[in-house]
Motif scaffolding. Structure first.
Motif, PDB file in Angstrom:
ATOM      1  N   LEU A  33       0.852  -1.186   0.000  1.00  0.00           N
ATOM      2  CA  LEU A  33       0.000   0.000   0.000  1.00  0.00           C
ATOM      3  C   LEU A  33       0.889   1.238   0.000  1.00  0.00           C
ATOM      4  O   LEU A  33       1.635   1.475   0.948  1.00  0.00           O
ATOM      5  N   VAL A  34       0.816   2.002  -1.083  1.00  0.00           N
ATOM      6  CA  VAL A  34       1.590   3.236  -1.183  1.00  0.00           C
ATOM      7  C   VAL A  34       0.691   4.389  -0.750  1.00  0.00           C
ATOM      8  O   VAL A  34      -0.372   4.617  -1.341  1.00  0.00           O
ATOM      9  N   VAL A  35       1.124   5.107   0.264  1.00  0.00           N
ATOM     10  CA  VAL A  35       0.314   6.160   0.880  1.00  0.00           C
ATOM     11  C   VAL A  35       0.967   7.512   0.628  1.00  0.00           C
ATOM     12  O   VAL A  35       2.141   7.720   0.956  1.00  0.00           O
ATOM     13  N   VAL A  36       0.205   8.428   0.031  1.00  0.00           N
ATOM     14  CA  VAL A  36       0.640   9.819  -0.098  1.00  0.00           C
ATOM     15  C   VAL A  36      -0.383  10.671   0.644  1.00  0.00           C
ATOM     16  O   VAL A  36      -1.543  10.772   0.227  1.00  0.00           O
ATOM     17  N   GLN A  59       4.021   1.684   2.496  1.00  0.00           N
ATOM     18  CA  GLN A  59       5.027   2.700   2.207  1.00  0.00           C
ATOM     19  C   GLN A  59       4.361   4.067   2.254  1.00  0.00           C
ATOM     20  O   GLN A  59       3.448   4.329   1.472  1.00  0.00           O
ATOM     21  N   VAL A  60       4.802   4.893   3.162  1.00  0.00           N
ATOM     22  CA  VAL A  60       4.283   6.256   3.270  1.00  0.00           C
ATOM     23  C   VAL A  60       5.309   7.196   2.655  1.00  0.00           C
ATOM     24  O   VAL A  60       6.471   7.234   3.069  1.00  0.00           O
ATOM     25  N   LEU A  61       4.886   7.944   1.650  1.00  0.00           N
ATOM     26  CA  LEU A  61       5.769   8.880   0.968  1.00  0.00           C
ATOM     27  C   LEU A  61       5.465  10.292   1.440  1.00  0.00           C
ATOM     28  O   LEU A  61       4.346  10.788   1.263  1.00  0.00           O
ATOM     29  N   GLU A  62       6.468  10.908   2.048  1.00  0.00           N
ATOM     30  CA  GLU A  62       6.298  12.281   2.525  1.00  0.00           C
ATOM     31  C   GLU A  62       7.588  13.046   2.299  1.00  0.00           C
ATOM     32  O   GLU A  62       8.666  12.618   2.742  1.00  0.00           O
ATOM     33  N   ASN A  63       7.496  14.155   1.586  1.00  0.00           N
ATOM     34  CA  ASN A  63       8.654  14.998   1.295  1.00  0.00           C
ATOM     35  C   ASN A  63       9.773  14.197   0.630  1.00  0.00           C
ATOM     36  O   ASN A  63      10.959  14.339   0.983  1.00  0.00           O
ATOM     37  N   ASP A  64       9.384  13.329  -0.318  1.00  0.00           N
ATOM     38  CA  ASP A  64      10.325  12.522  -1.097  1.00  0.00           C
ATOM     39  C   ASP A  64      11.078  11.496  -0.255  1.00  0.00           C
ATOM     40  O   ASP A  64      12.098  10.957  -0.714  1.00  0.00           O
ATOM     41  N   VAL A  65      10.617  11.226   0.949  1.00  0.00           N
ATOM     42  CA  VAL A  65      11.203  10.194   1.806  1.00  0.00           C
ATOM     43  C   VAL A  65      10.165   9.097   2.014  1.00  0.00           C
ATOM     44  O   VAL A  65       8.988   9.386   2.230  1.00  0.00           O
TER      45      VAL A  65
END
Length: 277
Positions: A149-152, A212-218
């Protein structure tokens, strides 16, 4: 088997129809593109189900993201897959993005910023996209595949997404043999919790997922049973405020944060100093 149809005149000398017949560079580019497609299959299957229900196209113009934004009406290079994924070809220039967060994601380890052959795939802020494993054919997709699960997150630290599943054959889904899952993510302090709700006769009692949590390119990662009462927690994110969950950042949040950071000797020392004052 991947197939490339070369269109030309009769008796043309171009007879190659397979990616590897065009050289290593073409073969590598085709492999990456195919692997990206297969990993996106759970999301694509869900979008096709949505299309069958309400007629929304799978491939959509960017303006569908915000019909009120007049500037998007002339954007003809990029396009949407469903509502949560945007595709930007390498040859596109000066692409007009919808307002809000749109984050580039790597699906199979590719980097669209340096790979001249792979399109840039962006996810909408506030969305959760389900990815499956790399397979050689949809015939080999496991019945109970382990999802990523990719989370933005959006500006409020929240996200949601849906996943539709059935057996892929026949019409038993019309009688309830399917699973419609809604995933929800909420950031609280420096952690994100992902939970789910389900409908249909094929609902899971347990489901191990990778998050996977994507925040500020991290990218921040976690895993666990998303069907459990507590869901899956991803920790280590930058602290951004509302720990008490009252919808605002105030002194109570900093007091709550202090109770997390200041423990043991440090908390005792702080209390001693306060008493001396």
């Amino acid at each position: 088997e991947p197939f490339i149809r070369s269109v030309g005149r009769i008796r043309t000398i171009i007879r190659a129809t397979n990616p590897w017949e065009f050289g290593q560079t073409t073969e590598d580019a085709a492999r990456t593109a195919l692997q990206r497609r297969y990993r996106l299959m759970p999301y694509l299957y869900t979008v096709f189900k949505e299309s069958s229900d309400n007629g929304m196209p799978v491939m959509r113009p960017v303006l569908f993201a915000d019909p009120a934004d007049i500037s998007l009406r002339m954007e003809h290079q990029a396009f949407l897959l469903g509502s949560d994924v945007m595709v930007i070809p390498q040859w596109a220039t000066n692409v007009q993005l919808p307002q809000g967060i749109w984050s580039s994601v790597s699906i199979v380890g590719e980097d669209a910023q340096t790979d001249q052959y792979q399109c840039d795939v962006k996810m909408r802020g506030g969305s959760i996209v389900s990815l499956g494993p790399i397979v050689q054919s949809t015939d080999y997709i496991p019945t109970q595949q382990i999802l990523t699960l990719v989370v933005v997150l959006d500006e409020n630290g929240q996200a949601s997404g849906s996943l539709y599943e059935d057996d892929g054959e026949g019409f038993d889904y019309l009688g309830g043999d399917y699973c419609q899952t809604t995933f929800s993510a909420q950031k609280n302090g420096n952690s994100v919790t992902v939970t789910c709700s389900q409908q249909g006769d094929l609902a899971y009692s347990q489901r191990q997922v990778s998050v996977q949590v994507l925040e500020n390119d991290v990218i921040y990662t976690g895993s666990g049973d998303v069907c459990s009462a507590g869901g899956v927690a991803v920790t280590g994110l930058p602290y951004t405020g509302d720990l008490t969950g009252d919808g605002k950042v105030d002194l109570e949040d900093f007091a709550d944060l202090a109770s997390v950071w200041l423990s043991g000797y440090y908390l005792d020392t702080l209390m001693d100093v306060a008493q001396d004052w």
